[in-house]
Design an enzyme around this catalytic site. Structure first.
Site, short mmCIF file in Angstrom:
data_model
loop_
_atom_site.label_atom_id
_atom_site.label_comp_id
_atom_site.label_asym_id
_atom_site.label_seq_id
_atom_site.Cartn_x
_atom_site.Cartn_y
_atom_site.Cartn_z
N SER A 101 0.83 -1.20 0.00
CA SER A 101 0.00 0.00 0.00
C SER A 101 0.87 1.25 0.00
CB SER A 101 -0.91 0.01 1.23
OG SER A 101 -0.15 0.36 2.36
N LYS A 102 0.21 2.37 -0.24
CA LYS A 102 0.93 3.64 -0.23
C LYS A 102 1.56 3.87 1.15
CE LYS A 102 -1.94 5.64 -3.75
NZ LYS A 102 -2.65 6.77 -4.29
N ARG A 103 0.82 3.49 2.15
CA ARG A 103 1.28 3.72 3.53
C ARG A 103 2.51 2.87 3.89
NH1 ARG A 103 -0.62 8.08 4.04
NH2 ARG A 103 -2.84 8.39 3.86
N ASP A 104 2.65 1.73 3.22
CA ASP A 104 3.79 0.86 3.54
C ASP A 104 5.11 1.60 3.37
OD1 ASP A 104 2.42 -1.42 4.28
OD2 ASP A 104 2.15 -2.06 2.21
N GLY A 105 5.14 2.51 2.41
CA GLY A 105 6.35 3.27 2.18
C GLY A 105 6.76 4.01 3.43
#
Ligand code: GLU
Length: 513
Positions: A264-268
């Site tokens: 996900s975007k948040r994983d970054g």
């Protein structure tokens, strides 16, 4: 045979996730391989999700990766406009066609009525939870209201949506290039909204109308769109275009580094890794991201890494230029199961590209990370330093961190190793070595080596007693390039300065403890 035409159709809802870049890349590669056309279409019909600057970001990201489309938004072509918000008339005509043919209907239900329906269905406990074949006749729409009533509501401007009338009891078969035959039962599909209250089409309608109008031959996109494809096939049929349907290929998911779930975007942010090509600024810290570019990646390495997220050439070769990828790439070699986003692998690729980069080019790439003071040392010196370090760095900022001792005094010494390796009784001997080196008229790796060898022989010292000390004195650490090469690049004066500072420090450190 039909012309080979593929498209990348992002929605400008924010920064382009790395999964989107991979989709663009695969489209790009196939277009190149097949001498086809790669179209860029901006799918901006969802006004609520529109984000200022996103379209520009998409262009910049594709440019940075070197995978620009050849036709489309901002590029021109015969099938424009390529921004969906500028194609409303075309969608209106098609929506009307669906209504006239009985494939779509007006729905007047209010949000409250829709909620009440969902609640009712939930309480009933069955598997049906939405507006569909089984529920549409209980709702307020042009299938249940009289023609007069419908006309009256439309004339008085009552809010409405237009829904697809999914036919009953059909098996929809999709021949996906990657997945083979995928079947859906129409009775399980909902009557998707085709046109919203704001008069704009939904993704589904606009996407199909445009793929047809733009003569797209292959739809290559992420797996998350596979369930919608059943609706898309129904739309092709409703328009009578089924003999002209594009071929579908749904790419595997990109999974988190631990393989558990979709990246996900948040994983970054959570993992401190890039999941976007370029940075995205935002006032809200939770929405701001650092991209591969700003992490210090070479776009060629990123593209090479991304190509392998789901595809495999079936050989041992891992390093591919974009041209080589285009030659080797085929959808048949794209896998079905999710591809793990292995950041270590991304760094490995980058390291390989750094190693293969000419020293002078490397200097240009590293410059954005270097201070004014360091830049003053001149390109030749910087090139020599980069040349020495390039076997050891993974991303460009590593050069800055690993090269400080070439530009000034050692900032921190590895105390643990100093204590282990520095023998105070050898001080006089190392002082002597320093003087031997200071006396050299030609100072390079070979002359420095000859002096060190002489020195070791004279004092009967072994490699293990000398090299660690020299390394620690020059660089502060036991790691790094070869001692003689470091000496040559640094030059005599700096080597002597480093030795003086180091021996001083070593003495103090070993005395205290
Ligand atoms: N606009 C869709 C997206 O944002 C396009 C999906 C497709 O390629 O059909 O991904």
């Amino acid at each position: 045979m039909k012309d080979f035409r593929v498209r990348f159709a992002p929605s400008p809802t924010g920064a382009l996730h790395i999964g989107g870049v991979r989709t663009a890349l695969y489209n790009y590669l196939l277009a190149k391989k097949m001498n086809g056309t790669f179209v860029l279409r901006i799918e901006d019909t969802d006004q609520k999700r529109y984000v200022e600057g996103a379209e520009d970001y998409i262009m910049q990201a594709l440019k940075w990766c070197g995978i620009m489309p050849t036709e489309g938004q901002g590029l021109g072509g015969d099938y424009g406009p390529y921004r969906q918000s500028e194609r409303k008339d075309l969608y209106q005509q098609h929506i009307q066609q669906l209504i006239d043919n009985g494939n779509a209907y007006y729905a007047f239900d209010t949000p409250e009525e829709l909620d009440a329906m969902r609640k009712r269905l939930e309480e009933a406990g069955g598997s049906v939870r939405n507006y569909c074949i089984f529920t549409r006749m209980d709702m307020k729409n042009s299938l249940t209201l009289s023609a007069d009533e419908v006309a009256k509501r439309l004339a008085s401007g009552d809010p409405y949506t237009i829904r697809l009338k999914v036919p009953a009891d059909q098996t929809i078969v999709i021949n996906d290039v990657i997945r083979g035959e995928v079947k859906f039962e129409s009775n399980t599909l909902d009557d998707k909204v085709m046109m919203k209250g704001d008069g704009l089409p939904t993704y589904h309608l606009a996407n199909i109308v445009d793929d047809h109008a733009m003569k797209i031959s292959h739809v290559i996109r992420g797996e998350e769109w596979l369930p919608s494809t059943a609706h898309h096939v129904l739309l092709y049929k409703a328009f009578g275009w089924e003999d002209n349907m594009p071929q579908f290929a749904h790419l595997p998911l990109i999974l988190k580094p631990n393989g558990k779930g979709k990246l996900s975007k948040r994983d970054g942010q959570k993992l401190g890794i890039p999941v976007f090509p370029l940075s995205w600024d935002s006032d809200k810290p939770e929405d701001a991201f650092t991209g591969f570019k700003e992490f210090g990646f070479d776009p060629k390495a990123v593209v090479n890494f991304l190509a392998f997220l789901g595809w495999n050439p079936g050989t041992e070769q891992e390093i591919f230029s974009l041209d080589e990828l285009a030659q080797a790439f085929s959808l048949e070699k794209v896998g079905v199961s999710g591809a793990r986003f292995d950041f270590d692998k991304a760094k490995w690729y980058n390291q390989e590209y750094i190693k293969a980069t000419d020293n002078a080019d490397l200097v240009e790439k590293v410059k954005p990370w270097l201070s004014e003071e360091v830049l003053q040392k001149g390109d030749d010196y910087l090139a020599a330093v980069c040349g020495l370090l390039k076997e050891r760095v993974e991303v460009l900022p590593d050069f800055k961190e690993q090269s400080t001792y070439f530009f000034g005094p050692v900032q921190t010494y590895d105390d643990k190793n100093v204590k282990k390796r520095w023998k105070p009784e050898n001080l006089a001997r190392f002082e002597e070595l320093k003087n031997m080196l200071a006396g050299l008229t030609t100072f390079d790796a070979a002359t420095a080596e000859a002096e060190v060898v002489k020195f070791m022989a004279k004092h009967e010292l072994g490699n293990g007693q000398v090299f660690p000390v020299l390394r620690l004195a020059l660089a502060g650490t036991m790691k790094g390039p070869g001692v003689y090469e470091v000496m040559e690049v640094m030059g005599k004066e700096k080597v002597i300065q480093h030795f003086e500072a180091a021996f001083d420090y070593f003495e103090k450190l070993t005395k205290v403890s």
